[in-house]
Design an enzyme around this catalytic site. Structure first.
Site, short mmCIF file in Angstrom:
data_model
loop_
_atom_site.label_atom_id
_atom_site.label_comp_id
_atom_site.label_asym_id
_atom_site.label_seq_id
_atom_site.Cartn_x
_atom_site.Cartn_y
_atom_site.Cartn_z
N ASN A 155 0.83 -1.25 -0.03
CA ASN A 155 0.07 0.07 0.09
C ASN A 155 0.81 1.22 -0.12
OD1 ASN A 155 0.32 -1.22 2.63
ND2 ASN A 155 -0.32 0.88 3.31
N CYS A 171 0.31 7.95 9.83
CA CYS A 171 0.88 8.10 11.22
C CYS A 171 0.24 7.68 12.10
CB CYS A 171 1.60 9.31 11.37
SG CYS A 171 2.58 9.35 12.75
C1 LIG Z 1 -6.35 -0.26 3.60
C2 LIG Z 1 -5.84 -1.48 3.81
C3 LIG Z 1 -6.09 -2.47 4.70
C4 LIG Z 1 -7.47 -2.04 5.94
O1 LIG Z 1 -8.53 -1.89 5.33
P1 LIG Z 1 -9.83 -1.55 5.93
O2 LIG Z 1 -10.86 -1.81 5.23
O3 LIG Z 1 -9.55 0.07 5.78
O4 LIG Z 1 -9.82 -1.91 7.36
C5 LIG Z 1 -5.36 -3.50 4.80
N1 LIG Z 1 -4.22 -4.00 4.10
C6 LIG Z 1 -4.07 -3.03 3.19
C7 LIG Z 1 -2.98 -3.44 2.11
C8 LIG Z 1 -4.67 -1.99 2.98
O5 LIG Z 1 -4.28 -0.83 1.93
#
Ligand SMILES: *Cc1c(COP(=O)(O)O)cnc(C)c1O
Length: 380
Positions: free
Chosen positions: A151, A325
């Site tokens: 991400n 953060c």
């Molecule tokens: C956004 C994200 C999450 C968390 O997802 P939510 O639905 O916001 O709890 C987990 N892993 C990755 C790689 C993400 O980008």
């Protein structure tokens, strides 16, 4: 002032088509999917149809998916659940150093509870070494967790290859596919995933609804207590409108993904090529080609990422440092540390992520504003 959104990896706006199909499920079709009357059955039918759509998209069967409140919950449940379920088989877990916090935190918890964790390093572009992973597996290993695409820096791991190795050794393989589902083709069978998480708000669906794939035959304990919904795997009244929205979002992605990815890759590559040409003292992070179509990530010498974000925001540009953060305390990103960046460069980072509504004009605007902002910040 223009407002340009370059933070699609944090969240995406819902597609208007998604909102349209969800709306009736707040009003005339508001039923509880567990109710045995016709209002309930109508909700139940919508829920199961949504599950079918989701499963088809990912190459699985409908009964292999549960709906959850977010990928954070999906990751938490898979990791804690599998660790508990298999504790008599062994207490060794393998994860990469570049996982999302919703994976790392339950892993830290398990470590405190007495599990042994191997944190796999990555190379300078963010790839896990497959041979290294293979060597880390022992007779005690019960679980391997890997993020399919980062991400932060967008690097995509060779999940299918790794999955084959993990499956051969009869070890549970959990994949965080939150950044890939809806953006590149994902097939749970090809990846050899035993569990896999995804989240609607990362692919133009609503926030607060997500899913967890649980391969047929995998025994996973429920995480929440107090109801038998989702075949006993997830207590609580189902978010029917959310599930309907998630399914519609995935269906729209199926129809447009290839085209969108091509367009985004073009814009992304413009950014990856142009920014180092226009600004001195900048490096591009992540893999050049094995990366998300919509992710560009940079580090700037002698610039604070925080000031950069604030200045860009004042110019109408919403971007990111790459990681929220969470602690409040200023710690450099664990992902950027893992790829070997100095703290200075890690603190000078900028993540630009594109999406369905990003235009060439938006990218041009960023290419115009960013050099000015960096120059100004370096002066002070
Ligand atoms: C956004 C994200 C999450 C968390 O997802 P939510 O639905 O916001 O709890 C987990 N892993 C990755 C790689 C993400 O980008």
């Amino acid at each position: 002032m223009q407002r340009k959104y370059f933070d699609y990896a944090s969240t995406t706006p819902a597609d208007p088509e998604v909102v349209k199909v969800m709306t009736p499920y707040f009003y005339e079709k508001f039923g509880n999917a567990s109710s045995p009357h016709s209002v309930g059955r109508e909700a139940q039918k919508a829920l199961e149809d949504s599950r079918e759509t989701l499963a088809r998209f990912l190459g699985a069967n409908a009964e292999e998916f549960i709906f959850t409140s977010g990928a954070t919950e999906s990751n938490n449940q898979a990791i804690i659940g599998i660790a508990r379920q298999l504790k008599n088989k062994g207490k060794h877990i393998v994860v990469s150093q570049i996982e999302h916090h919703s994976v790392l935190e339950p892993i830290y918890y398990l470590e405190k509870e007495g599990y042994t964790i191997t944190y796999l390093p990555v190379d300078p572009v963010g790839l896990v070494d497959v041979q290294n992973l293979k060597k880390a597996l022992t007779g005690q290993t019960i679980l391997v967790c890997l993020i399919q695409a980062s991400n932060e820096i967008g690097t995509i791991q060779s999940i299918a290859e790794i999955g084959t190795i993990v499956r051969e050794q009869n070890i549970h393989f959990h994949v965080d596919a939150v950044q890939t589902v809806g953006h590149i083709p994902v097939n749970v069978k090809e990846l050899h995933a035993d569990t896999l998480s995804l989240s609607a708000h990362k692919f133009y669906g609503p926030k607060g609804v997500a899913a967890l794939y649980v391969r047929k035959g995998v025994r996973l304990p429920s995480f929440l207590m107090g109801g038998g919904q989702e075949r006993g795997l997830r207590a609580s009244t189902q978010n029917v409108a959310g599930a309907v929205g998630l399914a519609k979002a995935i269906q729209l992605c199926q129809d447009t993904m290839a085209q969108e990815a091509d367009l985004q890759k073009k814009l992304r590559d413009t950014l990856l090529n142009e920014i180092p040409k226009r600004i001195a003292g900048v490096i591009v992070n992540g893999h050049r080609t094995q990366r998300l179509p919509n992710n560009a990530h940079f580090s700037f010498e002698k610039v604070s990422g925080e000031s950069l974000l604030m200045s860009l925001d004042m110019a109408g540009i919403a971007a990111s440092m790459g990681s929220a953060c969470t602690s409040g305390a200023m710690e450099p990103s664990h992902v950027l540390r893992a790829i070997g960046l100095s703290d200075e460069l890690a603190f000078g980072s900028l993540r630009v992520t594109l999406g369905r509504w990003t235009t060439e004009e938006d990218v041009d605007y960023l290419l115009e504003e960013l050099p000015k902002v960096v120059k100004r910040l370096r002066k002070v």
